[in-house]
Design an enzyme around this catalytic site. Structure first.
Site, PDB file in Angstrom:
ATOM      1  N   GLY A   8       0.835  -1.353  -0.016  1.00 10.78           N
ATOM      2  CA  GLY A   8       0.001   0.185  -0.023  1.00 10.78           C
ATOM      3  C   GLY A   8       0.746   1.276  -0.153  1.00 10.78           C
ATOM      4  O   GLY A   8       1.958   1.408   0.671  1.00 10.78           O
ATOM      5  N   ALA A   9       0.312   2.345  -0.730  1.00  7.57           N
ATOM      6  CA  ALA A   9       1.047   3.478  -0.715  1.00  7.57           C
ATOM      7  C   ALA A   9       0.296   4.680  -0.725  1.00  7.57           C
ATOM      8  O   ALA A   9       0.330   5.542  -1.835  1.00  7.57           O
ATOM      9  CB  ALA A   9       1.940   3.587  -2.109  1.00  7.57           C
ATOM     10  N   GLY A  10      -0.468   4.600   0.355  1.00  5.77           N
ATOM     11  CA  GLY A  10      -1.448   5.988   0.625  1.00  5.77           C
ATOM     12  C   GLY A  10      -0.788   6.701   1.921  1.00  5.77           C
ATOM     13  O   GLY A  10       0.375   6.844   2.125  1.00  5.77           O
ATOM     14  N   GLY A  12      -0.842   5.939   4.993  1.00  4.72           N
ATOM     15  CA  GLY A  12      -0.313   5.313   5.956  1.00  4.72           C
ATOM     16  C   GLY A  12       1.185   4.637   5.129  1.00  4.72           C
ATOM     17  O   GLY A  12       2.167   4.600   5.718  1.00  4.72           O
ATOM     18  N   SER A  34       2.039  -1.248  -4.924  1.00  2.00           N
ATOM     19  CA  SER A  34       1.073  -0.416  -4.909  1.00  2.00           C
ATOM     20  C   SER A  34       0.562  -0.656  -6.376  1.00  2.00           C
ATOM     21  O   SER A  34       1.349  -0.828  -7.349  1.00  2.00           O
ATOM     22  CB  SER A  34       1.652   0.885  -4.554  1.00  2.00           C
ATOM     23  OG  SER A  34       0.150   1.902  -4.819  1.00  2.00           O
ATOM     24  N   ALA A  78      -1.525  -6.321  -5.850  1.00  2.00           N
ATOM     25  CA  ALA A  78      -1.464  -7.559  -5.308  1.00  2.00           C
ATOM     26  C   ALA A  78      -2.602  -8.195  -5.425  1.00  2.00           C
ATOM     27  O   ALA A  78      -3.799  -7.853  -5.051  1.00  2.00           O
ATOM     28  CB  ALA A  78      -1.255  -7.281  -3.586  1.00  2.00           C
ATOM     29  N   CYS A 159     -15.756   6.461   9.130  1.00  2.24           N
ATOM     30  CA  CYS A 159     -15.104   7.920   8.794  1.00  2.24           C
ATOM     31  C   CYS A 159     -16.445   9.017   8.336  1.00  2.24           C
ATOM     32  O   CYS A 159     -16.553   9.000   7.416  1.00  2.24           O
ATOM     33  CB  CYS A 159     -14.124   7.715   7.658  1.00  2.24           C
ATOM     34  SG  CYS A 159     -12.975   9.064   7.362  1.00  2.24           S
ATOM     35  N   CYS A 355      -7.969  16.276  14.500  1.00  2.69           N
ATOM     36  CA  CYS A 355      -8.698  16.475  13.345  1.00  2.69           C
ATOM     37  C   CYS A 355      -8.981  17.931  12.907  1.00  2.69           C
ATOM     38  O   CYS A 355      -9.495  18.871  13.659  1.00  2.69           O
ATOM     39  CB  CYS A 355      -9.774  15.679  13.343  1.00  2.69           C
ATOM     40  SG  CYS A 355     -11.209  15.738  11.628  1.00  2.69           S
ATOM     41  N   LYS A 390      -6.647  23.688   7.544  1.00  2.00           N
ATOM     42  CA  LYS A 390      -6.706  22.890   6.596  1.00  2.00           C
ATOM     43  C   LYS A 390      -5.815  22.944   5.336  1.00  2.00           C
ATOM     44  O   LYS A 390      -5.310  21.913   4.725  1.00  2.00           O
ATOM     45  CB  LYS A 390      -8.124  22.348   6.317  1.00  2.00           C
ATOM     46  CG  LYS A 390      -8.258  20.905   5.570  1.00  2.00           C
ATOM     47  CD  LYS A 390      -7.760  19.817   6.380  1.00  2.00           C
ATOM     48  CE  LYS A 390      -8.480  18.742   5.481  1.00  2.00           C
ATOM     49  NZ  LYS A 390      -9.658  18.239   5.607  1.00  2.00           N
TER      50      LYS A 390
END
Length: 426
Positions: A8-10, A12, A34, A78, A159, A355, A390
Site C-alpha cells: 500500500g502507498a497511501g 499510511g 502498490s 496484489a 469515517c 482532526c 486545513k
C-alpha cells in the site's frame, strides 16, 4: 539483510516506507507494492467536485521519490497475501517474498452493501481521487439544474469527517454561486447524534456541528439505515434508541454523496487462513501493531481491526485515520527495528485523534487523547482559522511526501508543546 515489504502507498504506506527506511538504514531492503504510480492526498478529495482542487494537484509520482530514498517500488496490484509462505502474490502471477510485511492497504469501499450506492450506482463518492474526479461531472450537471442534496454516511461507516466536510463545502459553494436558496440540504447518518463521529463525540462536537447545520438551514436524520438508492431517490429507515424502526423517509435528490462502510481489501480478506483478519477482513493486531498469529506481519491505518467505541442503534465504526495512522507508523518502524536486533517489540502508538474539518469558509477542529474513551484530553473548537489550517496542512503534508520525510523535528517539537506525541510513554 531483511526484506521489509509494505503493501500500500497511501496516507499510511508512504510515510511507513520513509520512516522504516530511516529507522533500519541501508542494511535492510524496504520494498513498497502498490497498484497506483501516485500518492493521493485523500483529505482534500471533498474539494475536487466543486473544482477547488484539480485531481492532479492531489497526486505525487512515487517512483522518483522512492528511488532517491533507496526504497524499491513495485507498481503492480496484489492478488493475495500468503502469510504461510511469507509472500505477496501479484496479479501478473509473480510473487514478492518478505521477512516482514506491513499491511497498509487502506480499505475496500463496500458500496455493494447498499443497493444503488456509489459511483457505479446513483451517488457520488469522495473516498478516492478518481471517484471525486467523476463527481465533477455530476456536480456540473447539478449546477445547471439545482435541486435537493442528500449527503451523509450509511450504516457501518467509520469515517464521518469527510461527509460533514463535503456537505459544508457544497453549502459554501452554493452561497458563492448565489443559488443556495434553490437547494434543500439533508444530512443522513448512522450516527446516534450529530457530532458522534464514531468517537462518542469529542468535547462539544455535538453542539458545534448541530449549531453549524442549524445555522446553514440543513436538516438531518440520525440513527439512519439507508435501505436502497434509486435514480433521484433515497429510501431511509430511521430507528429509535432501541434499534426499532421509527420512521421511513423517501428523500428526493439531484446530487448525493454517501460514505460507505469499509471492509478489508480482497488481497487480505480472502487469504483463506485463520488468524490474520476478522470477519470484515480487517487485520488483527496487538498493541504493537503486530498480528497475533503471523508475528512477522504488522498493519497500520484503516485496514486494521478496531472495535466500535460503543454500541449504537445503527452500526457505527471507529475511525482509524489522520494522526492515529502517523502514530501507528512510528510504533511499527521502531518495533520492526527492535525485532531485527533480536528484541521483542516494545513501542505502542498513542492513537490520539487530531482532526481539522473544513467547512468551506470555516471549520471545526478537535483533539481526543486517546481516541477511544475514557480520555485524558477532549477538546474542540470552531472558526475560520480551521479552514486556513486545513489548507496549510495539505501543503505541508504534500511537501513531506515529495521530500521523503515522515516527521520533521519541528513538527515533533510543535506537537509536543500541545502534548501530542506518537508513542506512549515517550
Amino acid at each position: 539483510m531483511a526484506r521489509i515489504v509494505i503493501l500500500g502507498a497511501g496516507i499510511g504506506g508512504v510515510p511507513m516506507a520513509y520512516e522504516m527506511k530511516e529507522t533500519v538504514g541501508k542494511n535492510h531492503d524496504v520494498i513498497v507494492i502498490s497498484d497506483s504510480p501516485t500518492f493521493h492526498f485523500v483529505p482534500s478529495n471533498p474539494w475536487v467536485p466543486p473544482k477547488w482542487r484539480t485531481p492532479e494537484e492531489l497526486k505525487i509520482e512515487l517512483a522518483p521519490v522512492f528511488k532517491k530514498k533507496g526504497i524499491k517500488f513495485i507498481q503492480k496490484a496484489a492478488s493475495k497475501v500468503d502469510p504461510v509462505n511469507n509472500q505477496v502474490q501479484l496479479e501478473d502471477g509473480s510473487a514478492v517474498a518478505y521477512d516482514f510485511l506491513v499491511i497498509a492497504t487502506g480499505p475496500r469501499l463496500a458500496f455493494d452493501e447498499v443497493p444503488g450506492l456509489g459511483p457505479d450506482g446513483y451517488t457520488s463518492s469522495v473516498c478516492h481521487v478518481d471517484h471525486a474526479e467523476v463527481a465533477i461531472k455530476d456536480w456540473d450537471k447539478f449546477i445547471e439544474d439545482p435541486g435537493p442534496i442528500v449527503i451523509g454516511a450509511v450504516q457501518g461507516a467509520s469515517c464521518y469527517g469527510p461527509a460533514y466536510e463535503y456537505l459544508m463545502i457544497l453549502e459554501a459553494e452554493l452561497r458563492k454561486k448565489k443559488i443556495r436558496d434553490k437547494v434543500p440540504m439533508t444530512f443522513v447518518t448512522a450516527e446516534p447524534y450529530i457530532g458522534h463521529l464514531g468517537l462518542g463525540g469529542v468535547g462539544d462536537t455535538k453542539g458545534l456541528l448541530e449549531s453549524a447545520l442549524r445555522d446553514k438551514t440543513i436538516k438531518w436524520i440520525t440513527n439512519a439505515k439507508v435501505d436502497k438508492i434509486e435514480p433521484g431517490m433515497m429510501y431511509v429507515t430511521e430507528v429509535d434508541d432501541e434499534g426499532k424502526d421509527k420512521k421511513k423517509h423517501e428523500l428526493p435528490f439531484k446530487h448525493s454523496m454517501m460514505l460507505p462502510a469499509f471492509t478489508g481489501v480482497d488481497a487480505v480478506r480472502n487469504v483463506g487462513v485463520e488468524g490474520l483478519v476478522n470477519p470484515r477482513g480487517f487485520v488483527l493486531v496487538d498493541e504493537h501493531q503486530r498480528n497475533l498469529t503471523f508475528k512477522n506481519i504488522y498493519s497500520i491505518g484503516v485496514c486494521i481491526a478496531i472495535p466500535p467505541v460503543e454500541k449504537t442503534p445503527v452500526p457505527v465504526g471507529a475511525p482509524k485515520t489522520g494522526y492515529m495512522i502517523e502514530s501507528m507508523v512510528t510504533a511499527t518502524a521502531h518495533n520492526i527495528a527492535e525485532e531485527l536486533v533480536g528484541k521483542e517489540p516494545s513501542h505502542k502508538a498513542t492513537l490520539n485523534a487530531l482532526c481539522l474539518a473544513d467547512f468551506g469558509d470555516s471549520g471545526v477542529a478537535f483533539l481526543a487523547k486517546p481516541q477511544i474513551p475514557p480520555r485524558n484530553v477532549t477538546w474542540s473548537a470552531e472558526g475560520k482559522w480551521v479552514h486556513l489550517a486545513k489548507i496549510g496542512f495539505e501543503k505541508y503534508f504534500m511537501r513531506k511526501i515529495r521530500k521523503g520525510i515522515s516527521e520533521p523535528f519541528y513538527e515533533r517539537l510543535m506537537l509536543k508543546l500541545i502534548g501530542v506525541v506518537r508513542l506512549k510513554g515517550k
